[in-house]
Design a protein around this motif. Sequence first.
Motif: not given
Length: 919
Positions: A802, A757, A798, A776-777, A800
Amino acid sequence: MQFAMAESVVSFGMHQLSAWFCEEQELLGSIRINTDNIRDEIGRMRAFLMMAEEREDIHPQLREWAKQVRDIAYDAEAVMDKFMLGFAYEHSDRNCGCLGRIYVSVKNLRCRRQFASEVRDLQSRLKSISEGHHRYRDIHSAASQRTSSSGFADGTWYDGRGDALLLEEAEVVGFEKPKRQLIEWLCSSYNYGLRVISVVGTGGLGKTTLARKVYDDAVVKMHFHSHVWMTVSHSFNLEEFLRKLIRKLVGEINQPRPEGLDAMDADEMKEFIYQFLQRRTYVIVLDDVWRLNAWEAIRYAFPRTGAYGFVIITTRFHSIGHGASIECNGHVYNLEPLSQEESKTLFCRKAFLGGSCPTYLEDAAAIVLKKCEGLPLAIVVIGSLLATKNNSIEEWNKFDRSLGDELEGDHLRRMTKLLSLSYYNLPHYLKPCFLYFSIFPENFRIYKSKLIRLWVAEGFIHPKEGKTMEEVAEDHVKELLDRSLIQVAETTNYGRPIRVRVHDLLRMIVLTKSKEQNFVTIESGGETRWPNKSRRVAIHCSTGNTEDIKGCDQLRSLLVLDSVHALSKRNLSKLLCAGSSPLKVLELKGALSDKIPDHVFRLRLLKYLGLKNTVVKTIPKSIAKLRNLETLDLRCTKVTELPIEILKLRRLRHLLLYSNKKSRGYRPFDDVQSFQAPYKIGCLSALQNLSDIEATQAGEDTSIVREIGELTEMRSLGIKKLKKEDGKDLCSSLAKLTNLRSLYVASTAEDEIIDMQYPVYPTPPLETLELRGRLRELPEWLPALHGLTRLYLRWSRMKHDPLNSLQDLPYLMEFELSHAYEGDRLCFRASGFQRLKKLWLLSLNRLRLVIVEKGCMPLLQELYMSGCRSLEEVPSGIQHLGSLQHMDFSDMAEGFVTKIESQREGGDKWNLKSMRKWM
């Protein structure tokens, strides 16, 4: 036939000699070489050879002259290599007292005298050959005027294409479908303006025959006012072409020729044609277009508006056909080889006069048909020849064994000429590249990337401004494909060639030319005749008997292509010793024990060392001696560590280390091999490929991921055992890799986070990305990779969904989620993933629902789902996937298959060509 390769040998051998003399003049001290004279001699020889190579009728004196030229080129390269070995390697580094070291070496009187003597001998031989040039020119002029026995007419080589026009309708097999398609395109359009239909394919496929059948069809004759057939060929003259076209146009309607036709220039004639066709409907065939500029020169003679007309182009060049048709809103018909059934029908019609094949000849007939590979011309010509063998199995077998010689015989000469036309038309820089296919066994499918690396190592590729050598070589591959001389044997899902091959009959022709030019010596398990000077040796099948090896003192390449019968240490050492000094390419795939022979490290000119699929365990420190090495292929070996001495290989471009790359997604996380690289690997600034190294911390102030940022030429990178704290440095390095196309990153453990990130600007032009480890993302810069075609997220876990971040990637064609998502719902939204063709959803254990909205993934062809044990029903909206051809379910929830069957029995219809269900 001799001249074609001879010209390219001069181009590459003698041109290198002259250029090299200029570059190394300062090293020669008092040795005086008149390089201008050498270049002048080379220029005269090249000019003659480029003219002579188009002629097939070879006078014995000309043949001998070509042999002498070739020998000089080979010997000149040997002189260059001898100098490099004798002088240049007496110093260890050009930047550390190199001029002093070289000066001391050159001062060695005996070496200087020997070298000077060899150079003077080359000059003398060049002068002797050049003095005979005017005699050969006279012979060549006389040969050009002969027409009856040589196959020439008015200086033009008879290629036999006209024979195709004499085929009876009953002889044509497999043309019904393409003929119907072309007539439909011609007669079903009512839009005014110019349309171009291109028929594209290799020589001998029947392009001319197909076009003639369409041109002569009664429906076509009735549909158009004007019908003209024009043969373009490679000897295109614009004025003569336009004059002939006008004569045919006006002659068809018995109209007199325009006054002053012979005095008109090209623009005036094009204007006349334009006005004439403006008032008519027309179909004009341009048969055998060889050059794009020929079409560009005449295209504006045909009205673009108002008139209703078609131009049919036949060509071997895909670029010509596609360019002309796309420009004029037309069509391209890629003519395919005959099917197996059609081939057999046509063959029996010719070989057995329409009867069936006798049982005892079926195996022999199958062998012949396999070599023809659906080429109608080859089937007709060879079938007609075999019809004279009285169905004798002995004669048929004899023919098969001697097919290469038969192609040069009188019976098959016309077919050979037709197939050879494309070869003779090649520019000089492509001839050795195409001839290189003689090295590989029959039906061999070579990886394009490997072929490119071999071409570069062989010295076939010359640099161009703004391009790497590999990019120039890839352009050469495209040119050979465009000219229909090689075929694509395997592609990616997005159409990029992975492996290529050459048609069997073209390979026969290439083998003949290769033999004439002493291009390669092939050991295939039988008796091998070793020439006096072997330049390349390819081992297709080793018998273990190398007692007859000789004449390898100028050996440039040794390729072991038989990984089943590995060479013994003794035989390998004998081959290496026989031609040790000048060896530049050494491919030992699967042919070694656990140790690299010491003699390999004496090959100081070596550029390519292939050790793939061997059991080699270590790379010794003596690797540092191979200063010219450009490719080191250690894929699927036992090597796990690279010595620090490898950092001395400053010319290294490809360091290939990974193993079992294709099965990464289906193996346990830690079951992937990695390699320890020296911490200063950033000094190898020429590296383009590096896979797969460990991201281990090398020192307090230095790390591998920081060093990677120095490798600015990098195209493909694989890095493993990445820790969370390495993420910032990795992102910083990625921003410097402005040429990076493929990236593979794996964390050090299954639960280790890949922290990426951090900003990556500018983002590299990635086409393939694999992230293996916990995320994590998604990295914020990932959706900005607009050129990405393949994305693999593995073990990401993950929380969330994607898909929202990825669905707008414009060129994404392959996408995989494996152990990558811990949510219970995935939604493929409308208008998302517009180019996706393959999708994997693997080991998503908590996934309960998959939704496919209408308009999503319109091009998806293959769907694979495995290990999604909470999913109890087929993805909702799967009926919207109109292009889906294959679904594969395995290791799914109990009752999943039952639900699928009940849904289908209940009336749900899926557009599937195949579906597998594994439980």
